[in-house]
Design a protein around this motif. Structure first.
Motif, PDB file in Angstrom:
ATOM      1  N   VAL A 136       0.848  -1.204   0.000  1.00  0.00           N
ATOM      2  CA  VAL A 136       0.000   0.000   0.000  1.00  0.00           C
ATOM      3  C   VAL A 136       0.878   1.246   0.000  1.00  0.00           C
ATOM      4  O   VAL A 136       1.980   1.247   0.535  1.00  0.00           O
ATOM      5  N   CYS A 137       0.364   2.319  -0.633  1.00  0.00           N
ATOM      6  CA  CYS A 137       1.129   3.554  -0.742  1.00  0.00           C
ATOM      7  C   CYS A 137       1.234   4.238   0.616  1.00  0.00           C
ATOM      8  O   CYS A 137       2.212   4.908   0.908  1.00  0.00           O
ATOM      9  N   SER A 138       0.238   4.053   1.466  1.00  0.00           N
ATOM     10  CA  SER A 138       0.332   4.488   2.854  1.00  0.00           C
ATOM     11  C   SER A 138      -0.647   3.631   3.633  1.00  0.00           C
ATOM     12  O   SER A 138      -1.625   3.129   3.075  1.00  0.00           O
ATOM     13  N   ASP A 139      -0.375   3.487   4.931  1.00  0.00           N
ATOM     14  CA  ASP A 139      -1.193   2.565   5.718  1.00  0.00           C
ATOM     15  C   ASP A 139      -2.667   2.948   5.718  1.00  0.00           C
ATOM     16  O   ASP A 139      -3.536   2.106   5.851  1.00  0.00           O
ATOM     17  N   ASP A 140      -2.931   4.254   5.577  1.00  0.00           N
ATOM     18  CA  ASP A 140      -4.331   4.666   5.616  1.00  0.00           C
ATOM     19  C   ASP A 140      -4.884   4.952   4.223  1.00  0.00           C
ATOM     20  O   ASP A 140      -5.887   5.648   4.084  1.00  0.00           O
ATOM     21  N   CYS A 141      -4.239   4.426   3.200  1.00  0.00           N
ATOM     22  CA  CYS A 141      -4.776   4.608   1.842  1.00  0.00           C
ATOM     23  C   CYS A 141      -6.196   4.074   1.802  1.00  0.00           C
ATOM     24  O   CYS A 141      -6.464   2.938   2.178  1.00  0.00           O
ATOM     25  N   SER A 142      -7.116   4.933   1.335  1.00  0.00           N
ATOM     26  CA  SER A 142      -8.510   4.482   1.338  1.00  0.00           C
ATOM     27  C   SER A 142      -8.936   3.962  -0.034  1.00  0.00           C
ATOM     28  O   SER A 142     -10.104   3.684  -0.255  1.00  0.00           O
ATOM     29  N   GLY A 143      -7.974   3.829  -0.945  1.00  0.00           N
ATOM     30  CA  GLY A 143      -8.269   3.124  -2.188  1.00  0.00           C
ATOM     31  C   GLY A 143      -9.086   3.930  -3.176  1.00  0.00           C
ATOM     32  O   GLY A 143      -9.007   5.152  -3.231  1.00  0.00           O
ATOM     33  N   LEU A 144      -9.874   3.231  -3.936  1.00  0.00           N
ATOM     34  CA  LEU A 144     -10.656   3.854  -5.011  1.00  0.00           C
ATOM     35  C   LEU A 144     -12.126   3.866  -4.646  1.00  0.00           C
ATOM     36  O   LEU A 144     -12.620   2.969  -3.962  1.00  0.00           O
ATOM     37  N   CYS A 145     -12.825   4.878  -5.146  1.00  0.00           N
ATOM     38  CA  CYS A 145     -14.277   4.934  -4.946  1.00  0.00           C
ATOM     39  C   CYS A 145     -14.914   3.743  -5.665  1.00  0.00           C
ATOM     40  O   CYS A 145     -14.651   3.513  -6.849  1.00  0.00           O
ATOM     41  N   SER A 146     -15.726   3.009  -4.942  1.00  0.00           N
ATOM     42  CA  SER A 146     -16.299   1.801  -5.547  1.00  0.00           C
ATOM     43  C   SER A 146     -17.342   2.147  -6.610  1.00  0.00           C
ATOM     44  O   SER A 146     -17.695   1.318  -7.438  1.00  0.00           O
ATOM     45  N   GLU A 147     -17.823   3.381  -6.594  1.00  0.00           N
ATOM     46  CA  GLU A 147     -18.826   3.784  -7.583  1.00  0.00           C
ATOM     47  C   GLU A 147     -18.192   4.279  -8.876  1.00  0.00           C
ATOM     48  O   GLU A 147     -18.602   3.900  -9.960  1.00  0.00           O
ATOM     49  N   CYS A 148     -17.189   5.165  -8.747  1.00  0.00           N
ATOM     50  CA  CYS A 148     -16.689   5.822  -9.952  1.00  0.00           C
ATOM     51  C   CYS A 148     -15.209   5.577 -10.205  1.00  0.00           C
ATOM     52  O   CYS A 148     -14.666   5.996 -11.225  1.00  0.00           O
ATOM     53  N   GLY A 149     -14.498   4.921  -9.269  1.00  0.00           N
ATOM     54  CA  GLY A 149     -13.102   4.599  -9.512  1.00  0.00           C
ATOM     55  C   GLY A 149     -12.124   5.720  -9.233  1.00  0.00           C
ATOM     56  O   GLY A 149     -10.931   5.571  -9.431  1.00  0.00           O
ATOM     57  N   THR A 150     -12.621   6.864  -8.761  1.00  0.00           N
ATOM     58  CA  THR A 150     -11.714   7.954  -8.389  1.00  0.00           C
ATOM     59  C   THR A 150     -10.833   7.528  -7.222  1.00  0.00           C
ATOM     60  O   THR A 150     -11.301   6.854  -6.304  1.00  0.00           O
ATOM     61  N   ARG A 151      -9.567   7.941  -7.263  1.00  0.00           N
ATOM     62  CA  ARG A 151      -8.681   7.664  -6.126  1.00  0.00           C
ATOM     63  C   ARG A 151      -9.095   8.587  -4.991  1.00  0.00           C
ATOM     64  O   ARG A 151      -9.050   9.811  -5.114  1.00  0.00           O
ATOM     65  N   LEU A 152      -9.514   8.008  -3.878  1.00  0.00           N
ATOM     66  CA  LEU A 152     -10.128   8.813  -2.818  1.00  0.00           C
ATOM     67  C   LEU A 152      -9.162   9.817  -2.214  1.00  0.00           C
ATOM     68  O   LEU A 152      -9.565  10.895  -1.793  1.00  0.00           O
ATOM     69  N   ALA A 153      -7.866   9.495  -2.205  1.00  0.00           N
ATOM     70  CA  ALA A 153      -6.893  10.444  -1.665  1.00  0.00           C
ATOM     71  C   ALA A 153      -6.839  11.720  -2.513  1.00  0.00           C
ATOM     72  O   ALA A 153      -6.464  12.778  -2.026  1.00  0.00           O
ATOM     73  N   ASP A 154      -7.206  11.628  -3.785  1.00  0.00           N
ATOM     74  CA  ASP A 154      -7.180  12.791  -4.670  1.00  0.00           C
ATOM     75  C   ASP A 154      -8.543  13.477  -4.761  1.00  0.00           C
ATOM     76  O   ASP A 154      -8.675  14.527  -5.383  1.00  0.00           O
ATOM     77  N   ALA A 155      -9.557  12.851  -4.195  1.00  0.00           N
ATOM     78  CA  ALA A 155     -10.917  13.359  -4.365  1.00  0.00           C
ATOM     79  C   ALA A 155     -11.223  14.429  -3.316  1.00  0.00           C
ATOM     80  O   ALA A 155     -10.507  14.574  -2.339  1.00  0.00           O
TER      81      ALA A 155
END
Ligand SMILES: [Zn+2]
Ligand SMILES: [Zn+2]
Length: 184
Positions: A136-155
């Motif tokens: 993982v890129c960081s321990d708290d990486c929250s991954g991608l939005c399951s609806e639209c695929g946006t990377r949540l860290a960038d959203a």
């Protein structure tokens, strides 16, 4: 077993010439070597040619040369949650006995090739064992939005696609409407 074909100029081939064969003789080496190709698992591995820092100790024992060492190596891969590229590093320890004679060694043991030994297989085995299957890129990486695929860290904070529950629908008019989530 190591075939008798080591190239003395290959970076991971080390000469034991200075060591001699008297049990108890020891020699320490610090080496910076280019990472061999194809060390990795699915999502992470050692970039080919990257600098690997080794501290090793060669020790003559009765049957051969015992190599004990640590290696620090950079890693490159992909976050298993958000698929961003990630870099990190790892330190591994390894120990390998290189036998003088095939007669003393078992099928899987390593052999000296004359005065030469090859550090690469021991390094490779040690690294592969430590590689995470889901980096993982960081321990708290929250991954991608399951609806639209946006990377949540960038959203935008609070990114979501909630369908308004009927119970809340009447309150909807009370809160100002802004930031519909399609925009990012
Ligand atoms: Zn991530
Ligand atoms: Zn989304």
């Amino acid at each position: 077993m190591t075939p008798h074909s080591l190239d003395p100029r290959a970076p991971w081939v080390v000469s034991t010439h200075d060591l001699g064969r008297r049990p108890g003789t020891m020699r320490r080496m610090h080496l910076t070597l280019p990472a061999p190709a194809d060390i990795g698992v699915d999502m992470i591995g050692v970039p080919r040619g990257a600098d690997v820092e080794l501290d090793i100790r060669l020790e003559a024992v009765m049957e051969g040369v015992l190599v004990t060492g640590t290696a620090q190596t950079p890693l490159r891969g992909e976050c298993a949650r958000c698929l961003e590229e990630l870099t990190s590093e790892t330190e591994v320890s390894f120990q390998e006995l290189f036998f003088y004679s095939a007669e003393d060694a078992a099928e899987d043991d390593s052999l000296l090739d004359g005065e030469l030994l090859d550090l690469e297989p021991a390094f490779r085995d040690a690294v592969v064992l430590t590689l995470p299957l889901s980096p993982v890129c960081s321990d708290d990486c929250s991954g991608l939005c399951s609806e639209c695929g946006t990377r949540l860290a960038d959203a935008e904070p609070g990114h979501g696609h909630e369908v308004i529950d009927a119970r809340w629908a009447k309150l909807q008019g009370l809160v100002p409407e802004h930031n519909n989530d399609q925009e990012s």
